[in-house]
Design a protein around this motif. Structure first.
Motif, PDB file in Angstrom:
ATOM      1  N   LEU A  10      -3.077   4.853  -6.320  1.00 44.60           N
ATOM      2  CA  LEU A  10      -2.329   3.596  -6.332  1.00 44.60           C
ATOM      3  C   LEU A  10      -2.417   2.921  -7.691  1.00 44.60           C
ATOM      4  N   ASP A  25       7.754  -0.885  -1.111  1.00 44.08           N
ATOM      5  CA  ASP A  25       6.709   0.077  -0.764  1.00 44.08           C
ATOM      6  C   ASP A  25       6.961   0.574   0.655  1.00 44.08           C
ATOM      7  N   CYS A  28       3.798   0.981   3.613  1.00 46.64           N
ATOM      8  CA  CYS A  28       2.927   0.179   2.743  1.00 46.64           C
ATOM      9  C   CYS A  28       1.536  -0.067   3.301  1.00 46.64           C
ATOM     10  N   LEU A  34       0.922  -3.798  -2.852  1.00 40.56           N
ATOM     11  CA  LEU A  34       1.836  -4.920  -3.086  1.00 40.56           C
ATOM     12  C   LEU A  34       1.089  -6.207  -3.406  1.00 40.56           C
ATOM     13  N   ASN A  45       8.118  -8.316  -4.086  1.00 39.30           N
ATOM     14  CA  ASN A  45       7.778  -7.173  -3.250  1.00 39.30           C
ATOM     15  C   ASN A  45       8.343  -7.236  -1.848  1.00 39.30           C
ATOM     16  N   GLY A  47       7.704  -4.615   1.785  1.00 38.69           N
ATOM     17  CA  GLY A  47       7.072  -3.451   2.374  1.00 38.69           C
ATOM     18  C   GLY A  47       7.802  -3.040   3.635  1.00 38.69           C
ATOM     19  N   VAL A  86       8.286   2.930  -3.762  1.00 35.52           N
ATOM     20  CA  VAL A  86       7.029   3.675  -3.658  1.00 35.52           C
ATOM     21  C   VAL A  86       6.924   4.336  -2.285  1.00 35.52           C
ATOM     22  N   SER A  88       3.736   6.421  -0.783  1.00 37.15           N
ATOM     23  CA  SER A  88       2.407   6.939  -1.071  1.00 37.15           C
ATOM     24  C   SER A  88       1.785   7.629   0.134  1.00 37.15           C
TER      25      SER A  88
END
Length: 197
Positions: A10, A25, A28, A34, A45, A47, A86, A88
Protein backbone atom coordinates in the motif's frame (compact mmCIF):
# COMPACT_ATOMS: atom_id res chain seq x y z
CA UNK A 1 -6.83 8.01 14.32
CA UNK A 2 -4.19 5.35 13.67
CA UNK A 3 -0.70 6.49 12.77
CA UNK A 4 0.65 3.01 12.05
CA UNK A 5 2.62 2.71 8.80
CA UNK A 6 0.94 1.35 5.69
CA UNK A 7 1.60 -2.20 4.51
CA UNK A 8 4.61 -2.14 2.13
CA UNK A 9 2.44 -2.76 -0.98
CA UNK A 10 0.00 0.00 0.00
CA UNK A 11 2.93 2.35 0.65
CA UNK A 12 4.18 1.73 -2.91
CA UNK A 13 0.70 2.60 -4.22
CA UNK A 14 0.60 5.73 -2.04
CA UNK A 15 4.01 6.79 -3.39
CA UNK A 16 2.60 6.82 -6.94
CA UNK A 17 -0.49 8.85 -6.07
CA UNK A 18 -0.02 12.59 -6.51
CA UNK A 19 -1.20 15.16 -3.96
CA UNK A 20 -4.77 16.47 -4.39
CA UNK A 21 -5.66 13.60 -6.77
CA UNK A 22 -9.03 11.86 -6.90
CA UNK A 23 -8.78 8.19 -5.88
CA UNK A 24 -11.20 5.26 -6.11
CA UNK A 25 -10.19 2.22 -4.03
CA UNK A 26 -11.98 -0.97 -5.11
CA UNK A 27 -12.24 -3.51 -2.32
CA UNK A 28 -11.00 -0.82 0.06
CA UNK A 29 -11.34 -2.93 3.21
CA UNK A 30 -11.38 -0.80 6.35
CA UNK A 31 -10.19 2.26 4.39
CA UNK A 32 -6.60 2.22 5.66
CA UNK A 33 -5.11 3.45 2.36
CA UNK A 34 -7.76 6.10 1.72
CA UNK A 35 -7.47 7.48 5.26
CA UNK A 36 -3.69 7.72 4.87
CA UNK A 37 -3.98 9.42 1.48
CA UNK A 38 -6.51 11.95 2.77
CA UNK A 39 -4.27 12.79 5.73
CA UNK A 40 -0.91 12.92 3.92
CA UNK A 41 -1.75 13.82 0.31
CA UNK A 42 -5.11 15.60 0.66
CA UNK A 43 -6.73 13.33 -1.92
CA UNK A 44 -10.43 13.19 -2.72
CA UNK A 45 -11.45 9.61 -2.09
CA UNK A 46 -14.14 7.03 -2.68
CA UNK A 47 -14.13 3.39 -1.67
CA UNK A 48 -16.12 0.39 -2.84
CA UNK A 49 -16.42 -2.55 -0.46
CA UNK A 50 -18.68 -5.60 -0.16
CA UNK A 51 -18.01 -6.47 3.50
CA UNK A 52 -20.47 -4.65 5.79
CA UNK A 53 -18.07 -4.45 8.77
CA UNK A 54 -15.41 -2.90 6.54
CA UNK A 55 -17.92 -0.39 5.17
CA UNK A 56 -18.75 0.57 8.78
CA UNK A 57 -15.03 1.00 9.56
CA UNK A 58 -14.68 3.30 6.53
CA UNK A 59 -17.65 5.42 7.58
CA UNK A 60 -16.16 5.74 11.08
CA UNK A 61 -12.98 7.10 9.45
CA UNK A 62 -15.00 9.64 7.45
CA UNK A 63 -14.38 7.88 4.12
CA UNK A 64 -16.97 8.03 1.34
CA UNK A 65 -17.71 4.37 0.68
CA UNK A 66 -20.25 2.47 -1.39
CA UNK A 67 -21.41 -1.01 -0.36
CA UNK A 68 -21.25 -2.92 -3.64
CA UNK A 69 -19.99 -6.07 -5.34
CA UNK A 70 -17.22 -5.29 -7.85
CA UNK A 71 -18.36 -8.17 -10.06
CA UNK A 72 -21.37 -6.05 -11.06
CA UNK A 73 -19.07 -3.38 -12.51
CA UNK A 74 -18.65 0.32 -11.78
CA UNK A 75 -21.76 1.69 -13.51
CA UNK A 76 -22.33 4.14 -10.65
CA UNK A 77 -19.22 6.09 -11.77
CA UNK A 78 -18.94 8.20 -14.92
CA UNK A 79 -16.11 7.92 -17.43
CA UNK A 80 -12.93 9.67 -16.30
CA UNK A 81 -14.19 10.39 -12.78
CA UNK A 82 -10.88 9.61 -11.02
CA UNK A 83 -7.15 10.18 -11.43
CA UNK A 84 -6.29 6.82 -9.85
CA UNK A 85 -8.23 3.58 -9.38
CA UNK A 86 -6.77 1.05 -6.92
CA UNK A 87 -7.43 -2.70 -6.70
CA UNK A 88 -5.27 -4.22 -3.96
CA UNK A 89 -5.04 -7.98 -3.39
CA UNK A 90 -8.47 -8.52 -4.94
CA UNK A 91 -8.00 -9.23 -8.65
CA UNK A 92 -7.07 -12.89 -8.10
CA UNK A 93 -10.45 -13.47 -6.41
CA UNK A 94 -12.55 -11.90 -9.18
CA UNK A 95 -14.40 -13.87 -11.84
CA UNK A 96 -14.22 -11.22 -14.58
CA UNK A 97 -10.64 -9.93 -14.45
CA UNK A 98 -10.72 -8.41 -17.95
CA UNK A 99 -13.96 -6.60 -17.16
CA UNK A 100 -12.70 -5.00 -13.96
CA UNK A 101 -9.45 -3.84 -15.61
CA UNK A 102 -11.45 -2.23 -18.43
CA UNK A 103 -13.77 -0.59 -15.89
CA UNK A 104 -10.80 0.73 -13.90
CA UNK A 105 -9.49 2.60 -16.93
CA UNK A 106 -12.94 3.69 -17.99
CA UNK A 107 -13.56 5.54 -14.72
CA UNK A 108 -9.92 6.46 -14.06
CA UNK A 109 -6.81 7.63 -15.86
CA UNK A 110 -4.34 5.32 -14.04
CA UNK A 111 -4.89 1.88 -12.54
CA UNK A 112 -2.92 0.50 -9.60
CA UNK A 113 -3.15 -3.25 -8.88
CA UNK A 114 -1.45 -5.57 -6.41
CA UNK A 115 -1.53 -9.36 -6.70
CA UNK A 116 0.35 -12.43 -5.47
CA UNK A 117 2.98 -13.53 -7.98
CA UNK A 118 2.38 -17.20 -8.67
CA UNK A 119 5.80 -17.36 -10.37
CA UNK A 120 7.52 -16.90 -6.99
CA UNK A 121 10.07 -19.68 -6.46
CA UNK A 122 8.48 -21.02 -3.25
CA UNK A 123 5.15 -21.42 -5.07
CA UNK A 124 6.90 -23.26 -7.89
CA UNK A 125 8.72 -25.49 -5.40
CA UNK A 126 5.53 -26.43 -3.54
CA UNK A 127 3.89 -27.45 -6.82
CA UNK A 128 7.00 -29.42 -7.81
CA UNK A 129 6.78 -31.48 -4.63
CA UNK A 130 3.09 -32.11 -5.26
CA UNK A 131 1.39 -29.52 -3.04
CA UNK A 132 -0.67 -26.41 -3.75
CA UNK A 133 1.22 -23.29 -2.67
CA UNK A 134 0.60 -21.70 0.72
CA UNK A 135 2.65 -18.61 1.54
CA UNK A 136 2.56 -15.12 3.04
CA UNK A 137 0.79 -13.79 -0.08
CA UNK A 138 -1.30 -16.95 -0.71
CA UNK A 139 -2.25 -17.82 2.89
CA UNK A 140 -5.12 -20.22 2.15
CA UNK A 141 -5.40 -23.96 1.64
CA UNK A 142 -6.67 -25.16 -1.76
CA UNK A 143 -10.12 -25.94 -0.31
CA UNK A 144 -10.83 -22.60 1.39
CA UNK A 145 -9.14 -20.06 -0.84
CA UNK A 146 -11.09 -17.12 -2.27
CA UNK A 147 -8.46 -16.96 -5.03
CA UNK A 148 -9.65 -18.31 -8.37
CA UNK A 149 -7.01 -16.86 -10.73
CA UNK A 150 -3.28 -17.14 -10.29
CA UNK A 151 -0.84 -15.29 -12.51
CA UNK A 152 2.80 -14.34 -12.81
CA UNK A 153 4.27 -10.92 -13.58
CA UNK A 154 4.57 -11.89 -17.24
CA UNK A 155 0.98 -13.17 -17.41
CA UNK A 156 -0.35 -9.87 -16.07
CA UNK A 157 1.69 -7.80 -18.54
CA UNK A 158 0.41 -10.05 -21.34
CA UNK A 159 -3.19 -9.43 -20.30
CA UNK A 160 -2.63 -5.68 -20.20
CA UNK A 161 -1.29 -5.82 -23.76
CA UNK A 162 -4.29 -7.84 -24.92
CA UNK A 163 -6.62 -5.19 -23.44
CA UNK A 164 -4.82 -2.24 -25.07
CA UNK A 165 -3.17 -1.20 -21.81
CA UNK A 166 0.44 -0.90 -20.75
CA UNK A 167 2.47 -1.31 -17.59
CA UNK A 168 3.84 2.14 -16.64
CA UNK A 169 5.52 1.06 -13.42
CA UNK A 170 6.06 -2.05 -11.33
CA UNK A 171 7.47 -2.83 -7.91
CA UNK A 172 7.94 -6.44 -6.85
CA UNK A 173 8.17 -7.26 -3.16
CA UNK A 174 9.05 -10.17 -0.93
CA UNK A 175 8.36 -9.83 2.80
CA UNK A 176 8.08 -6.07 2.30
CA UNK A 177 11.45 -5.67 0.56
CA UNK A 178 11.79 -4.61 -3.07
CA UNK A 179 13.13 -7.29 -5.43
CA UNK A 180 14.94 -6.02 -8.55
CA UNK A 181 16.96 -9.08 -9.61
CA UNK A 182 14.88 -11.90 -11.15
CA UNK A 183 11.63 -10.42 -9.81
CA UNK A 184 9.31 -13.04 -11.37
CA UNK A 185 11.25 -15.77 -9.57
CA UNK A 186 12.16 -14.00 -6.31
CA UNK A 187 9.17 -11.70 -5.72
CA UNK A 188 6.00 -12.87 -4.00
CA UNK A 189 3.86 -9.74 -4.52
CA UNK A 190 3.53 -7.37 -7.47
CA UNK A 191 2.42 -3.73 -7.44
CA UNK A 192 1.64 -2.56 -10.98
CA UNK A 193 0.68 0.85 -12.38
CA UNK A 194 -1.02 0.79 -15.79
CA UNK A 195 -2.74 3.04 -18.31
CA UNK A 196 -4.33 2.83 -21.75
CA UNK A 197 -1.91 2.64 -24.66
Amino acid sequence: MSTRPLRPDLQRIADWITPDASVLDLGCGDGELLAWLARHKHTRNYGVEIDVDSVTACVEKGINVIHSDLESGLTQFEDGSFDFVVLSLTIQAMHNVEGILREMLRVGRTGLVTFPNFGYWENRWQIMIGRMPVSETIPYQWYNTPNIHFCTLYDFDGLLGKLGMRNTGRVVLNEGHEITVLPNLRGSLAVVRFEKV
